[in-house]
Design a protein around this motif. Structure first.
Motif, mmCIF file in Angstrom:
data_model
loop_
_atom_site.group_PDB
_atom_site.id
_atom_site.type_symbol
_atom_site.label_atom_id
_atom_site.label_comp_id
_atom_site.label_asym_id
_atom_site.label_seq_id
_atom_site.Cartn_x
_atom_site.Cartn_y
_atom_site.Cartn_z
ATOM 1 N N PRO A 273 60.086 44.284 50.629
ATOM 2 C CA PRO A 273 59.120 44.268 49.515
ATOM 3 C C PRO A 273 57.671 44.168 49.992
ATOM 4 O O PRO A 273 57.390 43.611 51.052
ATOM 5 C CB PRO A 273 59.513 43.023 48.719
ATOM 6 C CG PRO A 273 60.883 42.659 49.177
ATOM 7 C CD PRO A 273 60.993 43.115 50.592
ATOM 8 N N PHE A 274 56.783 44.693 49.161
ATOM 9 C CA PHE A 274 55.351 44.557 49.400
ATOM 10 C C PHE A 274 54.735 43.716 48.291
ATOM 11 O O PHE A 274 55.073 43.855 47.106
ATOM 12 C CB PHE A 274 54.667 45.922 49.414
ATOM 13 C CG PHE A 274 53.164 45.831 49.353
ATOM 14 C CD1 PHE A 274 52.436 45.498 50.487
ATOM 15 C CD2 PHE A 274 52.478 46.035 48.147
ATOM 16 C CE1 PHE A 274 51.046 45.379 50.426
ATOM 17 C CE2 PHE A 274 51.105 45.930 48.085
ATOM 18 C CZ PHE A 274 50.384 45.599 49.224
ATOM 19 N N PHE A 275 53.794 42.845 48.688
ATOM 20 C CA PHE A 275 53.062 42.030 47.719
ATOM 21 C C PHE A 275 51.580 42.068 48.047
ATOM 22 O O PHE A 275 51.193 42.088 49.225
ATOM 23 C CB PHE A 275 53.545 40.574 47.750
ATOM 24 C CG PHE A 275 54.998 40.425 47.399
ATOM 25 C CD1 PHE A 275 55.417 40.407 46.077
ATOM 26 C CD2 PHE A 275 55.959 40.312 48.397
ATOM 27 C CE1 PHE A 275 56.757 40.267 45.747
ATOM 28 C CE2 PHE A 275 57.304 40.172 48.095
ATOM 29 C CZ PHE A 275 57.706 40.158 46.762
ATOM 30 N N ASP A 276 50.779 42.084 46.988
ATOM 31 C CA ASP A 276 49.323 42.036 47.148
ATOM 32 C C ASP A 276 48.848 40.671 46.679
ATOM 33 O O ASP A 276 49.101 40.273 45.526
ATOM 34 C CB ASP A 276 48.669 43.142 46.321
ATOM 35 C CG ASP A 276 47.198 43.332 46.677
ATOM 36 O OD1 ASP A 276 46.527 42.323 46.995
ATOM 37 O OD2 ASP A 276 46.725 44.488 46.614
ATOM 38 N N ALA A 277 48.172 39.956 47.561
ATOM 39 C CA ALA A 277 47.728 38.601 47.224
ATOM 40 C C ALA A 277 46.815 38.587 46.008
ATOM 41 O O ALA A 277 46.767 37.590 45.268
ATOM 42 C CB ALA A 277 47.022 37.976 48.425
ATOM 43 N N ASP A 278 46.088 39.690 45.777
ATOM 44 C CA ASP A 278 45.210 39.739 44.608
ATOM 45 C C ASP A 278 45.993 39.556 43.304
ATOM 46 O O ASP A 278 45.456 39.052 42.309
ATOM 47 C CB ASP A 278 44.466 41.080 44.568
ATOM 48 C CG ASP A 278 43.352 41.150 45.600
ATOM 49 O OD1 ASP A 278 43.011 40.091 46.167
ATOM 50 O OD2 ASP A 278 42.839 42.259 45.851
ATOM 51 N N ASP A 279 47.250 39.964 43.321
ATOM 52 C CA ASP A 279 48.063 39.846 42.105
ATOM 53 C C ASP A 279 48.432 38.400 41.783
ATOM 54 O O ASP A 279 48.924 38.110 40.685
ATOM 55 C CB ASP A 279 49.354 40.666 42.261
ATOM 56 C CG ASP A 279 49.071 42.157 42.355
ATOM 57 O OD1 ASP A 279 48.006 42.584 41.873
ATOM 58 O OD2 ASP A 279 49.914 42.887 42.922
ATOM 59 N N PHE A 280 48.184 37.487 42.742
ATOM 60 C CA PHE A 280 48.545 36.086 42.538
ATOM 61 C C PHE A 280 47.330 35.206 42.198
ATOM 62 O O PHE A 280 47.455 34.008 42.034
ATOM 63 C CB PHE A 280 49.249 35.537 43.785
ATOM 64 C CG PHE A 280 50.585 36.188 44.043
ATOM 65 C CD1 PHE A 280 51.744 35.625 43.527
ATOM 66 C CD2 PHE A 280 50.678 37.360 44.782
ATOM 67 C CE1 PHE A 280 52.980 36.219 43.759
ATOM 68 C CE2 PHE A 280 51.901 37.957 45.013
ATOM 69 C CZ PHE A 280 53.061 37.388 44.508
ATOM 70 N N HIS A 281 46.136 35.853 42.115
ATOM 71 C CA HIS A 281 44.945 35.094 41.716
ATOM 72 C C HIS A 281 45.073 34.638 40.263
ATOM 73 O O HIS A 281 45.527 35.418 39.407
ATOM 74 C CB HIS A 281 43.683 35.958 41.834
ATOM 75 C CG HIS A 281 43.047 35.917 43.179
ATOM 76 N ND1 HIS A 281 42.519 34.770 43.713
ATOM 77 C CD2 HIS A 281 42.835 36.915 44.092
ATOM 78 C CE1 HIS A 281 41.999 35.046 44.898
ATOM 79 N NE2 HIS A 281 42.180 36.336 45.158
ATOM 80 N N PRO A 282 44.637 33.436 39.972
ATOM 81 C CA PRO A 282 44.574 33.023 38.565
ATOM 82 C C PRO A 282 43.487 33.826 37.849
ATOM 83 O O PRO A 282 42.568 34.357 38.474
ATOM 84 C CB PRO A 282 44.233 31.543 38.640
ATOM 85 C CG PRO A 282 43.573 31.363 39.959
ATOM 86 C CD PRO A 282 44.219 32.348 40.890
ATOM 87 N N GLU A 283 43.584 33.893 36.542
ATOM 88 C CA GLU A 283 42.644 34.679 35.752
ATOM 89 C C GLU A 283 41.210 34.221 35.969
ATOM 90 O O GLU A 283 40.272 35.040 35.971
ATOM 91 C CB GLU A 283 43.011 34.566 34.267
ATOM 92 C CG GLU A 283 42.172 35.465 33.354
ATOM 93 C CD GLU A 283 42.360 36.937 33.648
ATOM 94 O OE1 GLU A 283 41.397 37.706 33.478
ATOM 95 O OE2 GLU A 283 43.477 37.316 34.070
ATOM 96 N N SER A 284 41.018 32.928 36.202
ATOM 97 C CA SER A 284 39.650 32.402 36.404
ATOM 98 C C SER A 284 39.013 32.995 37.658
ATOM 99 O O SER A 284 37.806 33.285 37.671
ATOM 100 C CB SER A 284 39.680 30.870 36.502
ATOM 101 O OG SER A 284 40.545 30.454 37.550
ATOM 102 N N ASN A 285 39.799 33.156 38.703
ATOM 103 C CA ASN A 285 39.263 33.742 39.940
ATOM 104 C C ASN A 285 38.902 35.211 39.737
ATOM 105 O O ASN A 285 37.852 35.681 40.203
ATOM 106 C CB ASN A 285 40.291 33.631 41.069
ATOM 107 C CG ASN A 285 40.388 32.228 41.629
ATOM 108 O OD1 ASN A 285 39.737 31.313 41.133
ATOM 109 N ND2 ASN A 285 41.199 32.044 42.661
ATOM 110 N N ILE A 286 39.754 35.943 39.056
ATOM 111 C CA ILE A 286 39.497 37.366 38.820
ATOM 112 C C ILE A 286 38.233 37.549 37.985
ATOM 113 O O ILE A 286 37.392 38.402 38.274
ATOM 114 C CB ILE A 286 40.703 38.011 38.120
ATOM 115 C CG1 ILE A 286 41.931 37.985 39.050
ATOM 116 C CG2 ILE A 286 40.384 39.455 37.716
ATOM 117 C CD1 ILE A 286 43.196 38.484 38.403
ATOM 118 N N LYS A 287 38.076 36.702 36.951
ATOM 119 C CA LYS A 287 36.896 36.791 36.096
ATOM 120 C C LYS A 287 35.627 36.489 36.881
ATOM 121 O O LYS A 287 34.609 37.161 36.715
ATOM 122 C CB LYS A 287 37.043 35.823 34.920
ATOM 123 C CG LYS A 287 35.910 35.917 33.896
ATOM 124 C CD LYS A 287 36.179 35.000 32.719
ATOM 125 C CE LYS A 287 35.052 35.098 31.688
ATOM 126 N NZ LYS A 287 35.304 34.202 30.526
#
Length: 638
Positions: free
Chosen positions: A31-45
């Motif tokens: 499997p492949f995983f991207d760490a960006d997908d595990f950021h909480p919404e607050s970090n992305i915002k």
């Protein structure tokens, strides 16, 4: 609990972590995983609004990733793309033993990554934040470093080659017909292999990549179109086999390799190179302390795939290091031993392969003449001729060339025999001519081989032959009565000619060995020609045994050969006489007859030639009634 490896690909945004990570995961079937997908919404915002994350923002995210890594390692492993710019971030992620994590850092210049960011779409990270990322980045202390100034396929291959479990045991350059077959042969023997093929737009595109994708177990093979990455993928000391066209292409590849190789690396040239050029290449590479093996390979596409006859020469030290690869993929003799042996120094391997091809030329022409006279003098059909050849095989004339010729004659297109649709114009690659030139230089008669080359040359004059035929309108005759006796006589002549042809080839090898101080072992050469190569035959099995402990004996003087030849000499002369009188060209049959009669004549016609030479050029002559160290001249004009 057993654990699997988690591969963490890290670097600044825009370095290609996601693209490379997905490709690597696909190759490794995990499997492949991207760490960006595990950021909480607050970090992305926060990042979307143009503000960099601080360590407080990252702490829970990193801990969550560490827990995921631990979980993945208990399953099948995974590939994770994560920026992990600081050493302390990486230490947090290192939640399991270091042996279960492979760190892969994607390194690129600011300008290169900035350019990539400019064309990047639909991503919350902006180019303006790149400066912050580079300021935050702490260069790695562990793992491997990959420069991203190449395409994704090359980056993935370089990653795989640098992982300690994925260094290939040897490399192969050139994926033509023979190169592909040899590569498959290596893989079938459980070697790990890197392959390289040049990229040429609209001609050779993704050849190495396609080859890898076609293999059932692609984990054992890496494909490259970047030479630096290819070389980096190999265990040291490196062994690299070249399967490129003989001549300038070999030198171009060698010139490209020299700056990338190290002391005691070995290059194997497996093409049909001229033996003198092989010697020059050996000397050139020796200046760089790089080993070189000039290696003849015979067997065609099928032999290369299933086991060819291999004739390496050059550095004995290099053979001791790299010869195992060649011995493993070669054919096996009747005792189960490899049909590969260290032939000798310098270009002796390519010389021996050249002579092999010369013998092959003459054996093919001999079969062509035999077919032709059976078809058009004895009036046999292709099926009848095939039956005759099969009986000869049963009578002890078994050979690869006789077997395939018997099969060729049975091939049909509809109601027609395919052989009747093939243009009578033979091609050649030059090795037969090389043999003739070498024989001239060494002062050795090469009658059958030279005549087979000339026969191919004259076959190429198709339009002139057709015109001459119309002008002269010569007729050929056929046998009117029962021709059983003729076929029996032809079989005897065929065997005698084949023996003479092999004798001539081995005499050339023997003379070259003396001239160049190669100390070639004729028995070993015959042995590796008993399987895998084009001229393998029952006769070659016998030659191997005859030369054993009798390296300096000429083939035609062995008692066993004399016993075979004596009752066949008359048949040989008769067949040539019958064929020529009937209007058929028999260059190899004729050459063999002339050679044998001259070879077995105590008194030749050369005395008149010496007299002529002395007459017009004062070249002098020796006499039969004085010692051989005396020379005489006569004033013939009186």
């Amino acid at each position: 609990m057993n654990k699997s490896v988690v591969y963490i690909i890290y670097g600044v945004s825009g370095s290609g972590k996601t693209t490379i990570g997905k490709a690597l995961a696909k190759d490794f079937k995990i499997p492949f995983f991207d760490a960006d997908d595990f950021h909480p919404e607050s970090n992305i915002k926060k990042m979307s609004n143009g503000f960099p994350l601080d360590d407080t923002d990252r702490a829970p995210w990193l801990k969550k990733m560490a827990n995921e890594i631990s979980d993945w390692s208990t399953k099948n492993g995974a590939v994770l793309a994560c920026s992990a710019l600081k050493q302390k971030y990486r230490e947090t992620l290192q939640s399991i033993d270091s042996e279960y994590i492979e760190w892969i850092f994607l390194e690129g210049s600011f300008d290169l990554i900035a350019h990539r960011m400019e064309v990047r779409k639909h991503h919350f990270f902006k180019k303006e934040m790149l400066v912050s990322q580079f300021e935050t980045l702490e260069k790695p202390k562990e793992g491997i470093v990959i420069n991203i100034d190449k395409n994704s396929d090359e980056i993935v291959n370089e990653i795989k080659s640098k992982l300690h479990t994925n260094k290939s045991q040897l490399g192969l350059i050139g994926l033509g017909v023979m190169g592909k077959s040899l590569a498959k042969n290596f893989l079938s023997k459980d070697f790990t292999l890197s392959v390289y093929n040049r990229q040429m737009d609209n001609y050779e595109v993704d050849v190495a990549k396609k080859f890898v994708s076609e293999q059932p177990d692609s984990d054992d093979v890496l494909g490259f179109d970047d030479l630096q990455s290819f070389v980096s993928s190999l265990e040291q000391p490196r062994t690299i086999m070249l399967m490129v066209n003989a001549g300038k292409p070999v030198d171009l590849v060698i010139d490209s390799l020299i700056p990338l190789l190290s002391k005691e690396d070995c290059i194997i040239d497996g093409g049909n190179s001229h033996y003198k050029v092989t010697l020059e290449r050996s000397k050139r590479l020796a200046k760089h302390e790089i080993d070189f093996l000039g290696t003849g390979i015979s067997g065609g596409e099928e032999g290369a795939l299933k086991g060819p006859s291999i004739m390496p020469s050059g550095s004995k030290k290099a053979y001791d290091t790299s010869g195992l690869f060649l011995e493993t993929i070669s054919a096996r003799d009747k005792n189960g031993n490899s049909c590969c042996t260290y032939v000798g120094p310098e270009g002796s391997g390519h010389f021996v392969k050249m002579v092999h091809n010369g013998i092959e030329y003459a054996e093919m022409q001999l079969l062509a003449e035999t077919y032709h006279i059976l078809r058009f003098y004895a009036g046999k059909t292709p099926i009848q001729i095939s039956d005759i050849f099969d009986k000869w095989i049963e009578n002890g004339l078994k050979s690869y060339l006789l077997e395939i010729t018997s099969g060729i004659l049975l091939e049909k297109e509809g109601d027609d025999f395919l052989i009747d649709k093939i243009l009578d114009k033979a091609g050649q690659k030059g090795t037969g001519g090389w043999s003739t030139n070498a024989a001239l230089e060494l002062g050795v008669s090469l009658s059958t081989i030279s005549e087979s080359v000339m026969a191919r040359n004259i076959s190429g004059m198709k339009s002139e032959r057709v015109e001459a035929s119309a002008i002269y309108q010569l007729k050929t005759t056929t046998i009117a009565l029962d021709n059983i006796a003729f076929v029996e006589s032809l079989e005897k002549a065929f065997k005698a000619t084949s023996i003479i042809n092999h004798h001539i080839g081995f005499e050339l090898i023997k003379e070259a060995s003396k001239e160049y101080n190669w100390e070639l072992n004729l028995s070993e050469i015959a042995r590796i020609w008993t399987n895998g190569c084009i001229i393998r035959s029952d006769l070659m099995e016998q030659i191997w045994e005859l030369f054993f402990n009798n390296n300096d004996t000429s083939l035609l003087t062995f008692p066993d050969i004399v016993t075979i030849m004596k009752p066949r000499v008359t048949s040989l002369s008769e067949i040539v006489s019958i064929g020529l009188k009937a209007g058929f060209s028999l260059p190899v049959f004729s050459a063999a007859t002339n050679y044998f009669l001259a070879y077995t004549s105590a008194q030749s016609s050369a005395n008149i030639i010496q007299a002529q030479r002395d007459y017009f050029g004062a070249h002098t002559y020796q006499r039969v009634d004085t010692s051989l160290d005396q020379y005489f001249h006569t004033n013939w004009k009186h």
